[in-house]
Scaffold this active site. Structure first.
Site, PDB file in Angstrom:
ATOM      1  N   GLN A 294     -60.634  -3.760  31.144  1.00  0.00           N
ATOM      2  CA  GLN A 294     -59.338  -3.093  31.268  1.00  0.00           C
ATOM      3  C   GLN A 294     -59.586  -1.807  32.063  1.00  0.00           C
ATOM      4  OE1 GLN A 294     -57.693  -1.207  27.773  1.00  0.00           O
ATOM      5  NE2 GLN A 294     -55.589  -1.632  28.390  1.00  0.00           N
TER       6      GLN A 294
ATOM      7  N   ARG B 175     -59.756  11.593  20.526  1.00  0.00           N
ATOM      8  CA  ARG B 175     -59.842  12.457  19.350  1.00  0.00           C
ATOM      9  C   ARG B 175     -61.274  12.670  18.851  1.00  0.00           C
ATOM     10  NH1 ARG B 175     -55.126   9.023  16.510  1.00  0.00           N
ATOM     11  NH2 ARG B 175     -55.885   7.539  18.064  1.00  0.00           N
TER      12      ARG B 175
HETATM   13  C1  UD1 Z   1     -53.306   0.880  16.434  1.00  0.00           C
HETATM   14  C2  UD1 Z   1     -51.964   0.167  16.196  1.00  0.00           C
HETATM   15  C3  UD1 Z   1     -51.400   0.648  14.865  1.00  0.00           C
HETATM   16  C4  UD1 Z   1     -52.381   0.392  13.761  1.00  0.00           C
HETATM   17  C5  UD1 Z   1     -53.734   1.007  14.061  1.00  0.00           C
HETATM   18  C6  UD1 Z   1     -54.765   0.553  13.069  1.00  0.00           C
HETATM   19  C7  UD1 Z   1     -50.965  -0.257  18.385  1.00  0.00           C
HETATM   20  C8  UD1 Z   1     -49.928   0.160  19.342  1.00  0.00           C
HETATM   21  N1  UD1 Z   1     -51.041   0.459  17.259  1.00  0.00           N
HETATM   22  O1  UD1 Z   1     -53.051   2.276  16.578  1.00  0.00           O
HETATM   23  O2  UD1 Z   1     -50.187  -0.037  14.580  1.00  0.00           O
HETATM   24  O3  UD1 Z   1     -51.872   0.892  12.535  1.00  0.00           O
HETATM   25  O4  UD1 Z   1     -54.198   0.603  15.373  1.00  0.00           O
HETATM   26  O5  UD1 Z   1     -55.985   1.217  13.241  1.00  0.00           O
HETATM   27  O6  UD1 Z   1     -51.668  -1.217  18.610  1.00  0.00           O
HETATM   28  N2  UD1 Z   1     -57.596   0.130  23.091  1.00  0.00           N
HETATM   29  C9  UD1 Z   1     -57.889  -0.491  24.284  1.00  0.00           C
HETATM   30  N3  UD1 Z   1     -57.137  -0.223  25.356  1.00  0.00           N
HETATM   31  C10 UD1 Z   1     -56.045   0.598  25.316  1.00  0.00           C
HETATM   32  C11 UD1 Z   1     -55.753   1.223  24.093  1.00  0.00           C
HETATM   33  C12 UD1 Z   1     -56.533   0.966  23.002  1.00  0.00           C
HETATM   34  O7  UD1 Z   1     -58.848  -1.255  24.369  1.00  0.00           O
HETATM   35  O8  UD1 Z   1     -55.397   0.754  26.354  1.00  0.00           O
HETATM   36  C13 UD1 Z   1     -58.448  -0.141  21.935  1.00  0.00           C
HETATM   37  C14 UD1 Z   1     -59.142   1.110  21.448  1.00  0.00           C
HETATM   38  O9  UD1 Z   1     -60.413   1.245  22.078  1.00  0.00           O
HETATM   39  C15 UD1 Z   1     -59.265   0.868  19.950  1.00  0.00           C
HETATM   40  C16 UD1 Z   1     -58.115  -0.074  19.629  1.00  0.00           C
HETATM   41  O10 UD1 Z   1     -57.671  -0.596  20.854  1.00  0.00           O
HETATM   42  O11 UD1 Z   1     -60.475   0.251  19.606  1.00  0.00           O
HETATM   43  C17 UD1 Z   1     -56.975   0.631  18.918  1.00  0.00           C
HETATM   44  O12 UD1 Z   1     -56.523   1.682  19.713  1.00  0.00           O
HETATM   45  P1  UD1 Z   1     -56.131   3.078  19.083  1.00  0.00           P
HETATM   46  O13 UD1 Z   1     -55.757   3.997  20.182  1.00  0.00           O
HETATM   47  O14 UD1 Z   1     -57.156   3.524  18.121  1.00  0.00           O
HETATM   48  O15 UD1 Z   1     -54.793   2.652  18.309  1.00  0.00           O
HETATM   49  P2  UD1 Z   1     -54.162   3.372  17.076  1.00  0.00           P
HETATM   50  O16 UD1 Z   1     -53.419   4.572  17.538  1.00  0.00           O
HETATM   51  O17 UD1 Z   1     -55.182   3.564  16.035  1.00  0.00           O
HETATM   52 MG    MG Z   2     -57.344   3.446  16.009  1.00  0.00          MG
END
Ligand code: UD1
Ligand code: MG
Length: 455
Positions: free
Chosen positions: A73, A15
């Protein structure tokens, strides 16, 4: 009790619509991920693993000076999958803090509060939550009466669940062994087809483990950045926090809404910051200064009782009682000693200007050593560059440079030497001498009258 932390930062941050990974974008001049790492450190957790993936070299480069571990990852299959990658980096006997790398407003106090609560309550898992007026996009805390039941993601939530205002901050504390055991039980049966970290909380709860929620009122602490709009909103909050801290410490800020100060900047009491001023990097400013309006200062040391109006200062040192501007440009490696005056449209580059000296108007002074009490007239230029190399100009103390003088470097003018206005000086001048380089004026009487008659 020993603590470890895992920061999830492997995602691309789609995004953001950027070539750069999300956590590398800056707030107050510092990448998002560094704000998070520093808050965790300040909270006393020094064993930190960062899960990296997308453009991981860029994230690693930023963290090169920090004693953190990395887990990789390869494919971003979800937050749960991300934590799995840190399995071998973490001591499973530890208490584990898990958080996202995209929450730069998080403060050490909030983390400490979570760790304390978790430890005191002897929880297996603790979720940090907060209540938001607009919870859209966040995971929701679903409770059965008062007790925690599960976390449901926005995209998986029922209409009813979407009405819940209590959100998952994405910051958790676990007993590490229990967290990794529960991770083995999650799947991708959800709207996004991802391994959700959030699912392990429901799993642990179902298994009868002690899972608790700590509801914090520090909502801005958990503000997650997913796009550029949120980036700007977080930046506004960060500037506001800094301005408040400065004002509490005795700095007057006339208009906080137009004053932008980075976190590491230090400003002493009774200094006044006028509107439309940007102060960044490792700048330090003394007492009783007046800075702005319309000034931009980075990585500079400013003494006491300094006035800087409408000017740009970069990596310079400004002594006590200096007066600068309006419209001055002080460039890197410049040192101004006490009580120096730099006036309008003056550029100073890599020069040392002695105490009580004045360069009041329209001059360029580069690669110069200027002694005390030197006066440099309007329109003076140090011709420091011959197209290949930079050369030094030395003006000993008490030198007086007439207006519109060109000083062709390398050159040295001895103590109290004087140059006549409009001179181009290309050889050294001994102390106390006057040097003038000027053609004798040619006066042709009645020239204009005769010209008219010709027509
Ligand atoms: C996540 C939470 C949500 C919470 C929110 C708070 C989950 C499923 N959801 O959603 O409940 O309210 O954060 O901000 O956890 N990341 C990885 N590898 C991946 C996916 C993500 O390292 O495969 C990292 C991203 O870089 C990021 C963090 O995890 O820093 C959160 O990921 P993001 O996609 O922003 O999750 P949200 O949709 O915000
Ligand atoms: Mg997030």
């Amino acid at each position: 009790m020993s603590y470890s932390a895992v920061i999830l930062a492997a995602g691309k941050g789609v995004r953001m619509r950027s070539e750069l990974p999300k956590v590398v974008h800056k707030l107050s001049g510092k990448p998002i991920i560094l704000h998070v790492v520093e808050a965790v450190y300040q909270a006393g957790v020094t064993d930190i693993t960062i899960v990296v993936g997308h453009e991981r070299d860029k994230v690693r480069e930023i963290l090169a000076d920090y004693p953190v571990n990395f887990a990789i990852q390869e494919k971003q299959l979800g937050t749960g999958h991300a934590l799995m990658q840190a399995r071998t980096e973490v001591n499973h006997n530890n208490t584990l803090l898990v958080l996202a790398g995209d929450i730069p407003l998080l403060q050490a106090e909030t983390i400490k509060g979570l760790l304390q609560f978790h430890t005191q309550k002897k929880n297996i898992a603790t979720i940090l939550s907060t209540s938001l007026e607009n919870p859209k996009g966040y995971g929701r805390i679903v409770r059965d009466n008062d007790a925690f039941l599960k976390i449901v993601e926005e995209k998986d939530a029922t209409v009813e669940e979407k009405l819940i205002g209590e959100i998952n901050s994405g910051i958790y504390c676990f007993q590490a062994a229990n967290a990794f055991a529960a991770l083995d039980k999650i799947d991708t049966e959800n709207a996004q087809g991802e391994y959700y970290l959030t699912d392990i909380l429901g799993i642990l709860k179902k298994e009868g483990q002690k899972v608790d929620v700590l509801l914090t009122t520090a909502s801005s602490d958990v503000f997650g950045i997913n796009d550029r709009v949120q980036l700007s909103q977080a930046q506004a909050i960060m500037y506001r926090r800094k301005n408040l801290a400065l004002m509490k410490n005795g700095v007057t800020i006339i208009d906080p809404a137009s004053t932008f100060v980075d976190n590491e900047v230090e400003i002493a009491s009774d200094t006044v910051i006028m509107p439309f001023t940007i102060i960044t990097g490792k700048t330090k400013i003394g007492n009783n200064c007046e800075i702005g309006p319309y000034s931009h200062i980075n990585d500079s040391l400013i003494g006491h009782e300094v006035v800087i109006e409408n000017s740009r200062i970069r990596q310079a040192e400004i002594g006590n009682k200096c007066l600068i501007g309006p419209f001055a440009y002080i460039r890197p490696e410049s040192v101004l000693h006490e009580n120096v005056k730099i006036g309008d449209f003056v550029e100073i580059k890599k020069s040392d200007i002695g105490a009580d000296s004045k360069i009041p108007h329209l001059s360029y002074v580069g690669d110069a050593q200027v002694g005390e009490n030197v006066n440099i007239g309007a329109g003076t230029i140090t011709c420091n560059y011959d197209g290949y190399n930079k050369h030094l100009t030395i003006l000993e103390k008490g030198v007086f440079i007439g207006s519109n003088t060109n000083l062709v470097a390398p050159i040295k003018l001895g103590e109290n030497a004087v140059t006549g206005a409009g001179s181009t000086i290309s050889s050294d001048v001994p102390p106390n001498a006057l040097v003038v380089e000027r053609a004798t004026p040619k006066i042709i009487e009645d020239w204009a009258t005769n010209k008219k008659k010709e027509r």
